[in-house]
Design a protein around this motif. Structure first.
Motif, mmCIF file in Angstrom:
data_model
loop_
_atom_site.group_PDB
_atom_site.id
_atom_site.type_symbol
_atom_site.label_atom_id
_atom_site.label_comp_id
_atom_site.label_asym_id
_atom_site.label_seq_id
_atom_site.Cartn_x
_atom_site.Cartn_y
_atom_site.Cartn_z
ATOM 1 N N PRO A 15 0.807 -1.228 0.000
ATOM 2 C CA PRO A 15 0.000 0.000 0.000
ATOM 3 C C PRO A 15 0.839 1.277 0.000
ATOM 4 C CG PRO A 15 0.033 -0.945 2.189
ATOM 5 C CD PRO A 15 0.753 -1.923 1.281
ATOM 6 N N HIS A 16 2.136 1.177 0.157
ATOM 7 C CA HIS A 16 3.015 2.342 0.235
ATOM 8 C C HIS A 16 3.261 2.877 -1.169
ATOM 9 C CE1 HIS A 16 3.773 -0.558 3.444
ATOM 10 N NE2 HIS A 16 3.766 0.508 4.221
ATOM 11 N N ALA A 17 3.002 4.158 -1.365
ATOM 12 C CA ALA A 17 3.081 4.744 -2.708
ATOM 13 C C ALA A 17 4.261 5.696 -2.835
ATOM 14 C CB ALA A 17 1.782 5.486 -3.023
ATOM 15 N N GLY A 18 4.690 5.867 -4.067
ATOM 16 C CA GLY A 18 5.743 6.836 -4.373
ATOM 17 C C GLY A 18 7.001 6.589 -3.573
ATOM 18 N N ALA A 19 7.548 7.672 -3.036
ATOM 19 C CA ALA A 19 8.806 7.590 -2.297
ATOM 20 C C ALA A 19 8.680 6.799 -0.999
ATOM 21 C CB ALA A 19 9.326 8.988 -1.994
ATOM 22 N N MET A 20 7.456 6.600 -0.509
ATOM 23 C CA MET A 20 7.281 5.817 0.719
ATOM 24 C C MET A 20 7.334 4.314 0.479
ATOM 25 S SD MET A 20 7.547 7.201 3.575
ATOM 26 C CE MET A 20 7.033 5.800 4.574
ATOM 27 N N CYS A 21 7.404 3.886 -0.751
ATOM 28 C CA CYS A 21 7.690 2.480 -1.054
ATOM 29 C C CYS A 21 9.213 2.360 -0.951
ATOM 30 C CB CYS A 21 7.190 2.110 -2.447
ATOM 31 S SG CYS A 21 7.514 0.398 -2.889
ATOM 32 N N LEU A 22 9.698 1.805 0.154
ATOM 33 C CA LEU A 22 11.113 1.903 0.505
ATOM 34 C C LEU A 22 12.018 0.878 -0.161
ATOM 35 C CD1 LEU A 22 10.754 2.660 4.324
ATOM 36 C CD2 LEU A 22 11.028 4.284 2.427
ATOM 37 N N TRP A 23 11.491 -0.230 -0.636
ATOM 38 C CA TRP A 23 12.329 -1.283 -1.211
ATOM 39 C C TRP A 23 12.377 -1.194 -2.721
ATOM 40 C CZ3 TRP A 23 15.555 -3.168 2.001
ATOM 41 C CH2 TRP A 23 15.224 -3.276 3.357
ATOM 42 N N ASP A 24 13.531 -1.548 -3.296
ATOM 43 C CA ASP A 24 13.731 -1.501 -4.751
ATOM 44 C C ASP A 24 13.680 -2.866 -5.413
ATOM 45 O OD1 ASP A 24 14.172 1.282 -4.856
ATOM 46 O OD2 ASP A 24 16.274 1.017 -4.329
ATOM 47 N N GLU A 25 14.060 -3.918 -4.685
ATOM 48 C CA GLU A 25 14.182 -5.241 -5.308
ATOM 49 C C GLU A 25 13.765 -6.350 -4.358
ATOM 50 O OE1 GLU A 25 18.123 -4.336 -8.028
ATOM 51 O OE2 GLU A 25 18.401 -4.968 -5.949
ATOM 52 N N LEU A 26 13.016 -7.291 -4.884
ATOM 53 C CA LEU A 26 12.740 -8.539 -4.184
ATOM 54 C C LEU A 26 13.757 -9.548 -4.690
ATOM 55 C CD1 LEU A 26 10.998 -10.399 -2.389
ATOM 56 C CD2 LEU A 26 9.548 -10.786 -4.399
ATOM 57 N N LEU A 27 14.603 -10.037 -3.787
ATOM 58 C CA LEU A 27 15.674 -10.955 -4.172
ATOM 59 C C LEU A 27 15.292 -12.417 -3.972
ATOM 60 C CD1 LEU A 27 18.690 -9.015 -2.632
ATOM 61 C CD2 LEU A 27 17.820 -8.933 -4.985
ATOM 62 N N ALA A 28 14.482 -12.691 -2.964
ATOM 63 C CA ALA A 28 14.080 -14.069 -2.684
ATOM 64 C C ALA A 28 12.811 -14.052 -1.843
ATOM 65 C CB ALA A 28 15.185 -14.808 -1.931
ATOM 66 N N VAL A 34 11.410 -13.716 3.233
ATOM 67 C CA VAL A 34 11.547 -12.716 2.180
ATOM 68 C C VAL A 34 12.910 -12.048 2.340
ATOM 69 C CG1 VAL A 34 10.451 -10.841 3.501
ATOM 70 C CG2 VAL A 34 10.369 -10.800 1.002
ATOM 71 N N HIS A 35 13.494 -11.626 1.206
ATOM 72 C CA HIS A 35 14.773 -10.912 1.204
ATOM 73 C C HIS A 35 14.648 -9.787 0.181
ATOM 74 C CE1 HIS A 35 19.372 -11.180 1.581
ATOM 75 N NE2 HIS A 35 19.071 -10.029 1.008
ATOM 76 N N VAL A 36 14.825 -8.542 0.650
ATOM 77 C CA VAL A 36 14.678 -7.359 -0.203
ATOM 78 C C VAL A 36 15.916 -6.476 -0.090
ATOM 79 C CG1 VAL A 36 12.144 -7.308 -0.254
ATOM 80 C CG2 VAL A 36 13.345 -6.275 1.662
ATOM 81 N N ARG A 37 16.057 -5.576 -1.085
ATOM 82 C CA ARG A 37 17.238 -4.700 -1.118
ATOM 83 C C ARG A 37 16.846 -3.324 -1.652
ATOM 84 N NH1 ARG A 37 21.884 -7.244 -4.448
ATOM 85 N NH2 ARG A 37 20.381 -6.976 -6.120
ATOM 86 N N THR A 38 17.573 -2.301 -1.188
ATOM 87 C CA THR A 38 17.386 -0.932 -1.676
ATOM 88 C C THR A 38 18.684 -0.143 -1.549
ATOM 89 O OG1 THR A 38 15.972 1.036 -1.559
ATOM 90 C CG2 THR A 38 16.651 0.082 0.531
ATOM 91 N N ARG A 39 18.760 0.910 -2.318
ATOM 92 C CA ARG A 39 19.840 1.893 -2.203
ATOM 93 C C ARG A 39 19.266 3.276 -1.885
ATOM 94 N NH1 ARG A 39 21.019 -1.857 -5.806
ATOM 95 N NH2 ARG A 39 23.074 -2.793 -5.809
ATOM 96 N N ARG A 40 17.958 3.338 -1.722
ATOM 97 C CA ARG A 40 17.269 4.620 -1.538
ATOM 98 C C ARG A 40 17.562 5.290 -0.189
ATOM 99 N NH1 ARG A 40 13.486 6.563 -3.751
ATOM 100 N NH2 ARG A 40 12.089 6.677 -1.981
ATOM 101 N N HIS A 41 18.125 4.568 0.762
ATOM 102 C CA HIS A 41 18.431 5.158 2.063
ATOM 103 C C HIS A 41 19.439 6.308 1.944
ATOM 104 C CE1 HIS A 41 21.421 2.078 1.341
ATOM 105 N NE2 HIS A 41 22.230 2.688 2.197
ATOM 106 N N ALA A 42 20.179 6.346 0.859
ATOM 107 C CA ALA A 42 21.163 7.406 0.647
ATOM 108 C C ALA A 42 20.589 8.616 -0.098
ATOM 109 C CB ALA A 42 22.363 6.860 -0.114
ATOM 110 N N CYS A 111 17.118 -6.526 3.814
ATOM 111 C CA CYS A 111 16.351 -7.072 4.926
ATOM 112 C C CYS A 111 15.980 -8.512 4.616
ATOM 113 C CB CYS A 111 15.071 -6.268 5.154
ATOM 114 S SG CYS A 111 14.068 -6.863 6.542
ATOM 115 N N SER A 112 16.216 -9.352 5.594
ATOM 116 C CA SER A 112 15.731 -10.730 5.569
ATOM 117 C C SER A 112 14.707 -10.842 6.690
ATOM 118 C CB SER A 112 16.863 -11.720 5.821
ATOM 119 O OG SER A 112 17.822 -11.623 4.793
ATOM 120 N N ALA A 113 13.524 -11.309 6.352
ATOM 121 C CA ALA A 113 12.467 -11.452 7.353
ATOM 122 C C ALA A 113 11.884 -12.851 7.254
ATOM 123 C CB ALA A 113 11.380 -10.401 7.147
#
Length: 149
Positions: A15-28, A34-42, A111-113
């Protein structure tokens, strides 16, 4: 590592839209993890930055959004439509923050959850956020799901 979904694919699951969608990639992802990755924190224009900084406390939101990605991915793989039932972050437990801020990290944030509990009323996950080999935060979080329509 292979990317299962890119940012656009993830945005369709949560449900997170625009810039509030914090993750860039679903890796697994599988039934429980689940395992996700982003570079947006910078990003200088990150929506959670205050006074030019992104506090480690925001890693809880990153963990919660990883849970939402997992719920959306499970819904999509189950019925093809995608998107989990809306929910509310109800509790966080045993959160340990190992850094003060994350905007200064050069490595991608990951993040791995792992889902510990899932029933009609909600979910509970444990999560670990890291940049490279460096653990940034760990904890558990619970979500209460909205009643089915």
């Amino acid at each position: 590592m292979t990317v299962l979904l890119d940012r656009a694919g993830l945005a369709a699951l949560v449900p997170h839209a625009g810039a509030m969608c914090l993750w860039d990639e679903l890796l697994a992802a599988d039934e429980t993890t689940v395992h996700v990755r982003t570079r947006r924190h910078a990003d200088a224009d990150h929506p959670l930055r205050r006074d030019g900084r992104l506090a480690a406390l925001h890693l809880i939101e990153y963990g919660a959004q990883a849970m939402a990605v997992h719920g959306g991915w499970l819904a999509k793989t189950a019925d093809g439509a995608g998107g989990a039932r809306p929910g509310v972050l109800a509790a966080v437990r045993d959160v340990a923050l190992h850094v003060e801020r994350i905007d200064d990290l050069a490595a991608p944030l990951e993040c791995s959850a792992r889902r510990l509990v899932a029933n009609a009323g909600g979910w509970m996950y444990e999560f670990r956020l890291h940049a490279g080999d460096r653990t940034l935060a760990t904890g558990r979080a619970s979500v209460i799901l909205a009643a089915p329509a």
